[in-house]
Design a protein around this motif. Structure first.
Motif, PDB file in Angstrom:
ATOM      1  N   VAL A 142      -6.100   4.632   8.232  1.00 18.89           N
ATOM      2  CA  VAL A 142      -4.771   5.857   8.229  1.00 18.89           C
ATOM      3  C   VAL A 142      -4.854   5.775   6.598  1.00 18.89           C
ATOM      4  CG1 VAL A 142      -3.379   7.268   8.758  1.00 18.89           C
ATOM      5  CG2 VAL A 142      -5.088   6.577  10.320  1.00 18.89           C
ATOM      6  N   ALA A 143      -4.374   4.036   6.525  1.00 15.87           N
ATOM      7  CA  ALA A 143      -3.391   4.371   5.443  1.00 15.87           C
ATOM      8  C   ALA A 143      -4.839   4.522   4.168  1.00 15.87           C
ATOM      9  CB  ALA A 143      -2.665   2.663   5.269  1.00 15.87           C
ATOM     10  N   GLU A 144      -5.649   3.496   4.405  1.00 16.19           N
ATOM     11  CA  GLU A 144      -6.488   3.596   2.989  1.00 16.19           C
ATOM     12  C   GLU A 144      -6.992   5.059   3.036  1.00 16.19           C
ATOM     13  OE1 GLU A 144      -8.605  -0.953   4.392  1.00 16.19           O
ATOM     14  OE2 GLU A 144      -9.538   1.469   5.053  1.00 16.19           O
ATOM     15  N   GLN A 145      -7.212   6.275   3.922  1.00 14.73           N
ATOM     16  CA  GLN A 145      -7.806   6.725   3.798  1.00 14.73           C
ATOM     17  C   GLN A 145      -6.715   7.723   2.570  1.00 14.73           C
ATOM     18  OE1 GLN A 145     -10.887   8.206   4.140  1.00 14.73           O
ATOM     19  NE2 GLN A 145     -10.138  10.860   4.404  1.00 14.73           N
ATOM     20  N   GLY A 146      -4.929   7.946   2.996  1.00 14.08           N
ATOM     21  CA  GLY A 146      -3.941   8.109   2.278  1.00 14.08           C
ATOM     22  C   GLY A 146      -4.272   7.715   1.279  1.00 14.08           C
ATOM     23  N   GLY A 287       9.699   6.996  13.337  1.00 10.70           N
ATOM     24  CA  GLY A 287      10.100   7.132  11.868  1.00 10.70           C
ATOM     25  C   GLY A 287       9.717   6.399  10.859  1.00 10.70           C
ATOM     26  N   ASP A 288      11.027   5.444  11.523  1.00 10.28           N
ATOM     27  CA  ASP A 288      11.347   4.238  10.571  1.00 10.28           C
ATOM     28  C   ASP A 288      10.415   3.612   9.763  1.00 10.28           C
ATOM     29  OD1 ASP A 288      14.694   4.137   9.886  1.00 10.28           O
ATOM     30  OD2 ASP A 288      14.557   3.515  12.329  1.00 10.28           O
ATOM     31  N   GLU A 289       9.321   3.026  10.648  1.00 10.42           N
ATOM     32  CA  GLU A 289       8.309   2.995  10.096  1.00 10.42           C
ATOM     33  C   GLU A 289       7.173   3.753   8.798  1.00 10.42           C
ATOM     34  OE1 GLU A 289      10.097   0.942  13.217  1.00 10.42           O
ATOM     35  OE2 GLU A 289       9.194   2.695  12.881  1.00 10.42           O
ATOM     36  N   GLN A 290       7.196   5.184  10.067  1.00 10.17           N
ATOM     37  CA  GLN A 290       6.101   5.789   9.239  1.00 10.17           C
ATOM     38  C   GLN A 290       6.905   6.221   7.596  1.00 10.17           C
ATOM     39  OE1 GLN A 290       3.252   8.501  11.821  1.00 10.17           O
ATOM     40  NE2 GLN A 290       5.996   7.860  12.905  1.00 10.17           N
ATOM     41  N   ASP A 401      -7.077  -1.822   2.673  1.00  9.65           N
ATOM     42  CA  ASP A 401      -7.103  -2.500   1.696  1.00  9.65           C
ATOM     43  C   ASP A 401      -6.715  -1.691   0.327  1.00  9.65           C
ATOM     44  OD1 ASP A 401      -8.191  -3.224  -0.913  1.00  9.65           O
ATOM     45  OD2 ASP A 401     -10.156  -2.237  -0.201  1.00  9.65           O
ATOM     46  N   VAL A 402      -4.958  -1.796   0.732  1.00  9.42           N
ATOM     47  CA  VAL A 402      -4.643  -0.702  -0.402  1.00  9.42           C
ATOM     48  C   VAL A 402      -3.468  -0.952  -1.573  1.00  9.42           C
ATOM     49  CG1 VAL A 402      -4.614   0.875   1.292  1.00  9.42           C
ATOM     50  CG2 VAL A 402      -2.386  -1.139   1.082  1.00  9.42           C
ATOM     51  N   GLU A 403      -3.116  -0.904  -3.064  1.00 14.90           N
ATOM     52  CA  GLU A 403      -2.639  -1.263  -3.910  1.00 14.90           C
ATOM     53  C   GLU A 403      -0.824  -0.513  -3.461  1.00 14.90           C
ATOM     54  OE1 GLU A 403      -3.359  -2.503  -6.537  1.00 14.90           O
ATOM     55  OE2 GLU A 403      -5.908  -1.785  -5.823  1.00 14.90           O
ATOM     56  N   ASP A 404      -0.857   0.548  -2.810  1.00 19.98           N
ATOM     57  CA  ASP A 404       0.815   0.500  -2.804  1.00 19.98           C
ATOM     58  C   ASP A 404       1.220  -0.374  -2.015  1.00 19.98           C
ATOM     59  OD1 ASP A 404       3.166   1.733  -2.491  1.00 19.98           O
ATOM     60  OD2 ASP A 404       2.664   3.896  -1.848  1.00 19.98           O
ATOM     61  N   PRO A 405       1.901  -1.283  -2.560  1.00 20.10           N
ATOM     62  CA  PRO A 405       3.175  -2.131  -1.936  1.00 20.10           C
ATOM     63  C   PRO A 405       3.762  -1.723  -0.629  1.00 20.10           C
ATOM     64  CG  PRO A 405       3.962  -2.263  -3.931  1.00 20.10           C
ATOM     65  CD  PRO A 405       2.769  -1.346  -4.149  1.00 20.10           C
ATOM     66  N   LEU A 406       5.089  -0.616  -0.818  1.00 23.86           N
ATOM     67  CA  LEU A 406       5.189   0.288   0.209  1.00 23.86           C
ATOM     68  C   LEU A 406       4.254   0.801   1.709  1.00 23.86           C
ATOM     69  CD1 LEU A 406       7.820   1.328   0.811  1.00 23.86           C
ATOM     70  CD2 LEU A 406       7.054   3.339   0.205  1.00 23.86           C
ATOM     71  N   VAL A 450       2.325  11.499   6.063  1.00 25.79           N
ATOM     72  CA  VAL A 450       2.922  11.175   5.364  1.00 25.79           C
ATOM     73  C   VAL A 450       2.507  10.119   5.070  1.00 25.79           C
ATOM     74  CG1 VAL A 450       4.987  11.602   7.545  1.00 25.79           C
ATOM     75  CG2 VAL A 450       3.941   9.634   7.864  1.00 25.79           C
ATOM     76  N   TRP A 451       1.379   9.211   5.456  1.00 27.94           N
ATOM     77  CA  TRP A 451       1.339   8.331   4.949  1.00 27.94           C
ATOM     78  C   TRP A 451      -0.085   8.815   3.474  1.00 27.94           C
ATOM     79  CZ3 TRP A 451      -0.589   3.162   8.876  1.00 27.94           C
ATOM     80  CH2 TRP A 451       0.644   3.236   8.761  1.00 27.94           C
ATOM     81  N   SER A 452      -0.728  10.281   3.252  1.00 30.26           N
ATOM     82  CA  SER A 452      -0.972  10.920   2.123  1.00 30.26           C
ATOM     83  C   SER A 452      -0.147  11.039   1.483  1.00 30.26           C
ATOM     84  CB  SER A 452      -1.896  12.031   2.581  1.00 30.26           C
ATOM     85  OG  SER A 452      -1.071  12.901   3.025  1.00 30.26           O
TER      86      SER A 452
END
Length: 565
Positions: A142-146, A287-290, A401-406, A450-452
């Motif tokens: 989901v993170a990678e797709q976002g 909410g906090d973790e997402q 595998d994402v570039e955004d550290p957040l 939210v992760w997109s």
């Protein structure tokens, strides 16, 4: 499945119908909400186990003396005559670092947790541990797709989209055969859920809050203000220290394995308050973790930039120096403490420099976040011979595998802190009183949205949950929610120096520790003395040690649940 001859209205019948129609793997991948499922396939002679995407419900399994055991509670497995109660010392070491036992491990070496979003198929003819969990859903994907396909709309479009998805998620979870309410802390997440519930209800929603007389720990006044604005039917309970401390002895039985998030106490008390009125509540968990709600994200991003700005050779050269400074300050401090004197301030300053330098070795922002959690502790610091286990907290194979550290940190918390701490805390506390807790913010549609979103929609550099905060302002005035975040916590530090001191002294006594033979006795006693003399605040570490000791004592005192070292 539309023409299936249903005989009732239960969830179990729907799941069975879906499995018959689609097969186990496809059916389970389409289930939403919280569940832990076991299914015996008579034709294939195999057992299916499955757990929901986030890990809201527990599922333990393992091989003990050629018997395959599984269940939603460890206490059920312990009753089996074949149960192997050997402790997993690696898991114990990591537990002391973080305060929870991270999946896929449990506190027992022969028992594991099925990871969230996974299936396990165990054939009758299979060899022990031959079957391995298979993912049917992945937060990393989901993170990678976002990141690959970001949200293309405006900021207002994002607020509108979140509003629509959250309304659907809340509406779906308001379907029940009984009246339901909500746990309301007064923070953004729970206030958002209650606001949507009230907008979807034709009568006042029942809301429940816990308050403390200690102002630094009390959020009940904020919850009451939100409830008054939304016109809910609000119930609150102000807890005395004696009431809260009375829960402590119940915790080892309630949580089934060592667990050291001290907010387990108010969570249990507010669940008990709600259960007096209802059987089902909605919560604001997730909410906090997402959406970057914790201050640690801001701090870790700053540290990560600082680490990257200093050349590696310089950091490598300085690490031995800071380690030596830290060890020296500790030796001097212990000398003063052993003499009953207050250690000089310079010893604390040197120790802090050494602790901060732990981040100089970091090769990822996840490692910096991990150091925030564990304070630089190593797994073998208090458990001799322990080695770091491979879990979502330590193994980059779990990370996206994402570039955004957040985004990398949000995923780290989502698969670690959320599933193994927050959801464990709420599930065990609520189920201990027979209360079902549903979490609309953990609907997968919310996460996928939210992760997109562009990073600035979630986090402005200082404050997180920007899009959720601005959505809430459509329902609640700004002055009720625009305030610093305060955790749902209890005054552990004060308790260990006051009303819990005798209890703690007994559980951490040198004699008891030596008889157990589990921990490095000198290090535990050193941490306890440093805390008592104010040289360092070890309250979180000590609470972890105490929760293990209380758990160990509870298991050892039950004749049919003896635990061997």
């Amino acid at each position: 499945i539309r023409d299936y001859p249903f005989r009732g209205h239960s969830d179990s019948e729907v799941i069975l119908a879906a499995i018959e129609y689609l097969g186990a793997e496809k059916a389970i991948s389409r289930l939403e909400g919280m569940f832990a499922v076991s299914l015996w396939d008579r034709e294939e002679c195999s057992l299916w186990l499955a757990r929901d995407r986030v890990g809201k419900k527990p599922l333990y399994y393992g091989w003990c003396n050629n018997s395959f055991l599984y269940g939603s509670e460890l206490k059920a497995l312990r009753r089996h005559p074949a149960f192997d109660d050997e402790l997993d010392r690696n898991a114990l070491g990591q537990y002391l670092q973080y305060g929870w036992v991270s999946q896929p491990n449990s506190i027992y070496r022969q028992i594991r947790k099925l990871p969230p979003g996974c299936l396990l198929n165990v054939p009758l003819s299979g060899e022990p541990w031959q079957a391995q969990p298979q993912q049917y859903w992945s937060a990393a994907e989901v993170a990678e797709q976002g990141e690959r396909q970001p949200f293309a709309g405006s900021y207002k479009d994002a607020i509108d989209a979140l509003d629509q998805i959250l309304r659907e998620a809340v509406s779906d979870r308001m379907v029940a055969d009984v009246e339901l309410g909500a746990l309301l802390s007064g923070g953004i997440d729970s206030s958002m859920i209650v606001a949507l519930m009230q907008s979807l209800s034709d009568r006042p929603v029942k809301t429940f809050s816990i308050g403390f007389s200690e102002k630094a720990y009390n959020e009940a006044e904020y919850a009451k203000a939100v409830a008054n604005n939304l016109k809910t039917d609000h119930y609150e309970m102000y807890v005395t220290p004696q009431q809260a401390l009375g829960v402590v002895e119940q915790l080892p039985h309630m949580y089934d394995e060592p667990f050291a998030d001290s907010s387990q106490i108010p969570t249990y008390l507010v669940s008990k308050l709600a259960r007096e009125q209802l059987k089902v509540v909605l919560t604001g968990d997730g909410g906090d973790e997402q959406m970057a709600g914790y201050r640690r994200y801001r701090n870790c991003l700053k540290l990560w930039r600082s680490v990257q700005s200093v050349p590696g050779p310089i950091r490598e050269a300085m690490r031995p120096v800071t380690r030596s400074m830290g060890a020296g300050s500790l030796r001097w401090a212990n000398r003063y403490i052993q003499q009953g004197r207050t250690a000089p301030g310079w010893t604390r300053k040197l120790a802090k420099i050494a602790q901060r330098s732990e981040n100089w070795d970091a090769t990822s922002v996840q490692q910096i976040l991990a150091n925030k959690f564990n304070g630089g502790l190593t797994v073998d610091q208090f458990v001799a011979g322990a080695q770091t286990p491979l879990t979502p907290l330590t193994d980059p194979a779990y990370w996206p595998d994402v570039e955004d550290p957040l985004l990398a940190m949000l995923h780290y918390d989502y698969t670690g802190y959320l599933s193994d701490d927050i959801l464990v805390k709420v599930d065990r506390a609520s189920m201990a009183v027979g209360l079902e807790a549903r979490a609309p913010l953990l609907d997968q549609r919310v996460l996928e949205l939210v992760w997109s979103l562009p990073r600035g929609y979630l986090f402005d550099g200082e404050v997180g949950k920007r899009v959720l905060r601005d959505l809430l302002m459509r329902y609640v005035p700004r002055n009720l929610i625009d305030r610093p975040k305060r955790g749902f916590s209890v005054p552990v530090k004060e308790w260990l120096l006051g009303p819990l001191r005798d209890w703690a002294e007994d559980l951490l006594s040198e004699q008891r520790l030596r008889e157990q033979g589990i921990f490095e006795v000198g290090r535990v006693r050193e941490a306890w003395q440093q805390n008592l003399h104010g040289w360092a605040n070890h309250s979180e570490l000590l609470w972890s040690l105490l929760m293990f000791q209380a758990w160990w004592q509870a298991q050892s005192s039950a004749p049919d649940l003896l635990v061997k070292n």
